[in-house]
Design an enzyme around this catalytic site. Structure first.
Site, PDB file in Angstrom:
ATOM      1  N   LYS B  84       0.872  -1.291   0.412  1.00  0.00           N
ATOM      2  CA  LYS B  84       0.436  -0.028  -0.408  1.00  0.00           C
ATOM      3  C   LYS B  84       0.908   1.264   0.221  1.00  0.00           C
ATOM      4  CE  LYS B  84      -3.889   1.424   3.248  1.00  0.00           C
ATOM      5  NZ  LYS B  84      -5.004   1.435   4.216  1.00  0.00           N
ATOM      6  N   SER B 162      -9.777   1.376   3.111  1.00  0.00           N
ATOM      7  CA  SER B 162      -8.364   1.965   2.123  1.00  0.00           C
ATOM      8  C   SER B 162      -7.825   1.370   1.834  1.00  0.00           C
ATOM      9  CB  SER B 162      -8.089   3.355   3.229  1.00  0.00           C
ATOM     10  OG  SER B 162      -6.827   2.430   4.498  1.00  0.00           O
ATOM     11  N   SER B 186      -9.717  -0.973   7.046  1.00  0.00           N
ATOM     12  CA  SER B 186      -9.242  -0.804   6.227  1.00  0.00           C
ATOM     13  C   SER B 186      -8.068  -1.836   5.713  1.00  0.00           C
ATOM     14  CB  SER B 186      -8.111   0.499   5.974  1.00  0.00           C
ATOM     15  OG  SER B 186      -8.828   1.650   6.382  1.00  0.00           O
TER      16      SER B 186
END
Lengths: 64, 477
Positions: B84, B162, B186
């Site tokens: 990420k 996310s 997330s």
């Protein structure tokens, strides 16, 4: 004006659906900020209602 | 490239590693294949933040040399992965998914990246995310520098966030595993929506050094992978004490499936309402079938109630206060207005106004929540809930709409608040794909006491031995 039973049922269902659906997103930035501030205040109000024993410390520790 | 068939893009870590060791192909060939696939297909899901083909090939070359010298470093050696884009990689952009940080470059690596490099894993790219991990509260899936995360199962649906990119990239076979993060949801949400196995570790087990801080006391890094076993292998590498992380628990993790307790000895707490009234109607048959599989393992399903606390208010207050401090310069400078999502902008601005007394009260309630869950876990060994009540939402749907809630609220609140509660208490959670609704994935989450990852992985491994949901592939990939 007299409503048929079908028209009355439709009107009641629509009203219920509108009541369940949150209002649409605020359009103006000022409204967004007010909504966000309202959420902060609402969270504070919810916290205020939560009883906490006086001896309860915050869930973090400082160590020298 | 001979030997690199489509099946390899969906192989598990042990499968890939065995084939590397048997020299079916070289690590460089594998890296080229994955890096090329990520670069070609990743943008189609808005999953790619930064391709790293040269980095990948360079690392893979070292792996080939090591394998030639029989310097074996474990199952992750030669395995392509993504991170990420909140994890710093020295000399490369780390955008945090946000326009104000689009050109940000750090001169150090995140600890997790260094650890994975140390065992020969091959970093193929940085993966997209919701801007600033969504802490301000975003309304739309488009709240990202790279646009809305598109679900590989149906591009009109959201990948979840996310950790949008990590979930989509693993689901579409663009990387073998990915590292994402969770502050509150997330990892669980995108894993559930994309049908990917994922693990949110205990708070403090994996170093946060080099990861964007959203909330110092809530942030955790964890793997998205092809299976529970793969998650265990990855966690063994990335977990461990780190003096550079003030929140480090100082503990290591060793994946020990051979010492797992027999599942028939376990009590699994759950709320039936979560799988019936609270679940979306289309999802209920799959959830019921999944419950039946778990019962067949011999585990006892025990009806359990969640301790009553205002979890949303507690988590929102802690998150708001901590992120306000992290992003105070962004907000004060006005650059916060460059973010993509109006609700997120407003949420960040308002977070500066959280009274200190509210933050401290929330942290005191948090102590009570920890104690209450500790008591709860004396009655059960793990908790079970849906990852999400239904399949992925449409990418245009406002995320704060109550569209999926039942018309009449069931009396039993179930474990609907297990995501904020679990994050507040620092509990680990394993997400397991468990079926489909409307041709879109569904998942369970299994939650345990702190540092019980081996137990969760044992449950996951058994569930995945009896099902094949985790092996399903999106159509056309």
């Amino acid at each position: 004006m007299k409503l048929t039973r079908r028209q009355l049922a439709t009107a009641l269902t629509s009203a219920a659906a509108l009541a369940q659906t949150p209002s649409g997103p605020p359009a103006a930035p000022g409204e967004e900020l007010k909504a966000a501030r309202d959420r902060v205040a609402a969270n504070g109000a919810a916290l205020a209602k939560q009883e906490v024993p006086v001896a309860t410390e915050p869930a973090f520790q400082f160590k020298a | 490239m001979a030997g690199i068939g489509n099946d390899l893009f969906f192989a598990t870590i042990p499968e890939l590693n065995a084939r590397l060791k048997s020299k079916e192909f070289s690590a460089q060939e594998l890296a080229r294949a994955f890096a090329g696939r990520l670069e070609q297909l990743g943008p189609g899901y808005n999953a790619l933040a930064l391709p790293l083909p040269q980095q990948a090939i360079r690392q893979a070359r070292e792996v080939d040399q090591d394998i030639k010298r029989e310097r074996l470093r474990g199952p992750l050696q030669g395995i392509p992965y993504g991170v990420k884009d909140l994890l710093s990689l020295a000399g490369q952009p780390t955008t945090w998914g946000a326009k104000p940080y689009a050109g940000q470059v750090f001169d150090y690596n995140a600890t997790v990246i260094d650890k994975l490099a140390g065992v020969g894993a091959v970093l193929a790219g940085k993966l997209s995310m919701v801007e600033l991990a969504g802490g301000g509260g975003y309304r739309y899936a488009s709240a990202s520098l790279t646009g809305p995360g598109l679900n590989p199962w149906d591009r009109t649906r959201w990948s979840g966030g996310s950790s949008s990119g990590p979930a989509a990239a693993v689901a579409a076979g663009l990387v073998t595993f990915a590292i994402g993060s969770e502050t509150s949801g997330s990892i669980v949400t995108p894993a559930s929506y994309c049908g990917v196995t994922a693990l949110r570790p205990t708070y403090g087990l994996v170093s946060r050094y080099g990861a964007m801080a959203l909330s110092w006391t809530l942030d955790k890094l964890g793997p998205f992978a092809r299976s529970a076993e793969d998650c265990g292998l990855i966690l063994q590498v990335i977990a461990g004490s780190d003096a550079k992380d003030p929140g480090s628990a100082g503990k290591s993790f060793y994946y020990t499936p051979q010492y797992a307790r027999p599942l028939k000895d376990l009590r699994m707490g759950y709320a039936p309402a979560d799988f019936t009234e609270w679940a979306e109607p289309a999802a209920r048959p799959a959830f019921q079938a999944a419950l039946a599989v778990l019962q067949q393992t011999g585990m006892r399903l025990v009806e359990t109630k969640m301790p009553p606390f205002p979890y949303g208010a507690v988590l929102s207050t802690i998150l708001a206060a901590e992120q306000a401090s992290v992003f105070e310069p962004l907000i004060a400078s006005g650059k916060v207005d460059e973010l993509a999502d109006a609700a997120q902008i407003a949420g960040l601005k308002a977070s500066l106004e959280v009274p200190a007394k509210d933050y401290l009260k929330a942290m005191r309630v948090r102590r009570l929540i920890q104690e209450a869950f500790s008591t709860l876990f004396q009655e059960v060994d793990v908790l079970l809930a849906p990852g999400r009540p239904g399949p992925a939402t449409s990418i245009d749907q406002p995320l704060d709409r109550a569209g999926t809630a039942p018309a009449t609220a069931p009396q039993d609140p179930g474990f609907r608040s297990i995501v904020p509660a679990g994050n507040l208490a620092g509990l680990p959670a394993l997400v397991l794909p468990c079926g489909f609704a409307e041709n879109l994935p569904l998942a369970l989450q299994v939650v345990g006491v702190p540092f019980s990852e081996n137990l969760l992985l044992a449950v996951g491994k058994e569930f995945q031995a009896r099902t094949d949901w985790h092996k399903r592939r999106p159509p056309g990939v």
